[in-house]
Design a protein around this motif. Structure first.
Motif, short mmCIF file in Angstrom:
data_model
loop_
_atom_site.label_atom_id
_atom_site.label_comp_id
_atom_site.label_asym_id
_atom_site.label_seq_id
_atom_site.Cartn_x
_atom_site.Cartn_y
_atom_site.Cartn_z
N UNK A 26 0.84 -1.21 0.00
CA UNK A 26 0.00 0.00 0.00
C UNK A 26 0.87 1.25 0.00
N UNK A 27 1.80 1.33 0.93
CA UNK A 27 2.76 2.43 0.96
C UNK A 27 3.90 2.04 1.89
N UNK A 28 5.11 2.39 1.49
CA UNK A 28 6.27 2.04 2.29
C UNK A 28 6.51 3.04 3.41
N UNK A 29 7.25 2.61 4.42
CA UNK A 29 7.65 3.51 5.49
C UNK A 29 8.73 4.48 4.98
N UNK A 30 8.74 5.67 5.54
CA UNK A 30 9.77 6.65 5.18
C UNK A 30 10.99 6.47 6.08
N UNK A 31 12.18 6.37 5.50
CA UNK A 31 13.40 6.33 6.33
C UNK A 31 13.59 7.65 7.08
N UNK A 144 4.08 -6.00 -13.29
CA UNK A 144 5.08 -7.06 -13.07
C UNK A 144 4.68 -7.95 -11.91
N UNK A 145 4.17 -7.35 -10.84
CA UNK A 145 3.64 -8.08 -9.69
C UNK A 145 2.25 -7.54 -9.42
N UNK A 146 1.30 -8.44 -9.27
CA UNK A 146 -0.08 -8.02 -9.07
C UNK A 146 -0.28 -7.40 -7.69
N UNK A 147 -0.97 -6.28 -7.67
CA UNK A 147 -1.20 -5.58 -6.41
C UNK A 147 -2.02 -6.40 -5.43
N UNK A 148 -3.04 -7.07 -5.91
CA UNK A 148 -3.97 -7.75 -5.01
C UNK A 148 -3.37 -8.96 -4.32
N UNK A 149 -2.51 -9.70 -5.04
CA UNK A 149 -2.07 -10.98 -4.48
C UNK A 149 -0.60 -11.31 -4.69
N UNK A 150 0.16 -10.43 -5.35
CA UNK A 150 1.60 -10.64 -5.47
C UNK A 150 2.05 -11.55 -6.59
#
Length: 353
Positions: A26-31, A144-150
């Motif tokens: 969904x969204x990555x953490x910010x360093x 390249x990789x499906x959002x719903x299931x990888x």
């Protein structure tokens, strides 16, 4: 051992989440370094100081992304969203052109082709996309990789099938760049957002194009798309950039100031080390699910793991301090560099109750 210690020490110095965050899809953490850079960029604006240094961040990010996906920097455009990039590609197709897509792919990869109204958009199961390329297919558009299931697309097979039938390929790497080896040179067009596995803020997305621009028209470009942007502020752009920068959208400067630091961290850690870390955690979760009697969606080699029937437990998991996603009844967990084996085991323990 020293390499592992370096990896762990770098990660622990940058991240201190207050929850078990397994939601990078969904969204990555910010360093921490990214947060600092954002504060510094905002201070420039608040204090009325020149913002020119922030434009250098855009070019640094462009170059770092080019290295990450294996193309010359001249083939990288800096935009705002995958949907905007898809729209430019959709606009380049002649009426009646066939676009082959994967069923239930992410909307930003699909919708601009549908709203044209005069294209033939055909959807097939992801596993059949390479074999479904045929004479008359103009473009294949897929994540390249499906959002719903990888699930991971067989991009090598797709590339060969497209070449055999004279079709172009457009691949969205938003759920892949940052943990999956990517070679954008294998495809005509690719796009990626910055705020997931690249650990950046929202507001930036990259597009890669062929050296000859693949027949695209820079419909959304403004002054930043000029060969000399500062001489292109008034009136029509007299000379578009000679590189993919002609497809740039007005830059979200704060975003690039932060993203520069995130990309630096990924390069310091090394893509191979990040991939090995992420996949080890995903495989640990898959094995644990099997022990609990659950079968995840088959997605070997993916850092994203989804399992049917458990999506409804997302609110319960959030209350327990574990952040995952509910995607159409699927419980989706995404494992990235800041996650640990102990966090995987905690998720499995809660699911076992």
């Amino acid at each position: 051992m020293e390499t592992m210690e370096t990896f762990e020490s770098l990660v622990r110095a940058e991240f201190a989440p207050r929850s078990i965050f397994l939601n990078t899809a969904s969204s990555g953490l910010l360093p921490a370094r990214t947060v600092t850079a954002l504060h510094e960029a905002v201070a420039l604006r608040a204090e009325g100081r020149p913002l020119l240094p922030l434009y250098e961040d855009v070019e640094t990010c462009r170059a770092a992304y080019a290295r990450l996906v294996g193309v010359p920097v001249t083939r990288v455009a800096a935009g705002a969203s995958v949907a905007a990039h898809t729209g430019v590609i959709a606009a380049s197709l002649p009426p009646g052109a066939e676009v082959l897509t994967a069923e239930d792919d992410f909307t930003s990869v699909l919708n601009p082709f549908h709203v044209r109204g005069d294209l033939k958009v055909r959807a097939v199961p992801l596993e059949r996309i390479a074999e479904s390329v045929r004479h008359g297919t103009a473009l294949v558009a897929v994540s390249a990789a499906q959002s719903a299931d990888g699930r991971i697309a067989d991009l090598a097979a797709l590339r060969e099938a497209a070449r055999a039938h004279g079709a172009r390929t457009y691949v969205d790497f938003s759920q892949a760049v940052g943990w999956l080896p990517v070679d954008a040179d294998d495809h005509d067009f690719t796009a990626t957002v910055s705020f997931k596995w690249l650990l950046g803020p929202h507001g930036a997305a990259f597009l890669t194009v062929p050296e000859d621009f693949g027949g695209l028209t820079p419909l959304l470009s403004g002054w930043v798309a000029g060969e000399d942007p500062w001489d292109s502020c008034y009136g029509p752009v007299a000379e578009l950039a000679h590189s993919a920068r002609r497809f740039d959208l007005t830059h979200a400067l704060f975003t690039y100031a932060g993203l520069r630091r995130s990309l630096e961290l990924l390069e310091e850690l090394g893509p191979d080390a990040v991939r090995a870390h992420d996949l080890a955690l995903a495989d640990r979760f898959r094995a644990g699910l099997a022990d609990l009697g659950h079968a995840p969606v088959p997605a070997p080699g993916s850092a994203i793991v989804s399992v049917a029937g458990l999506g409804g437990r997302q609110p319960e998991l959030s209350r327990a301090g574990i952040e995952v996603s509910d995607r159409a009844g699927l419980l989706r967990a995404a494992f990235h560099l800041y996650n640990t084996p102990a966090e995987v085991d905690r998720l499995l323990d809660v699911l076992a109750d």
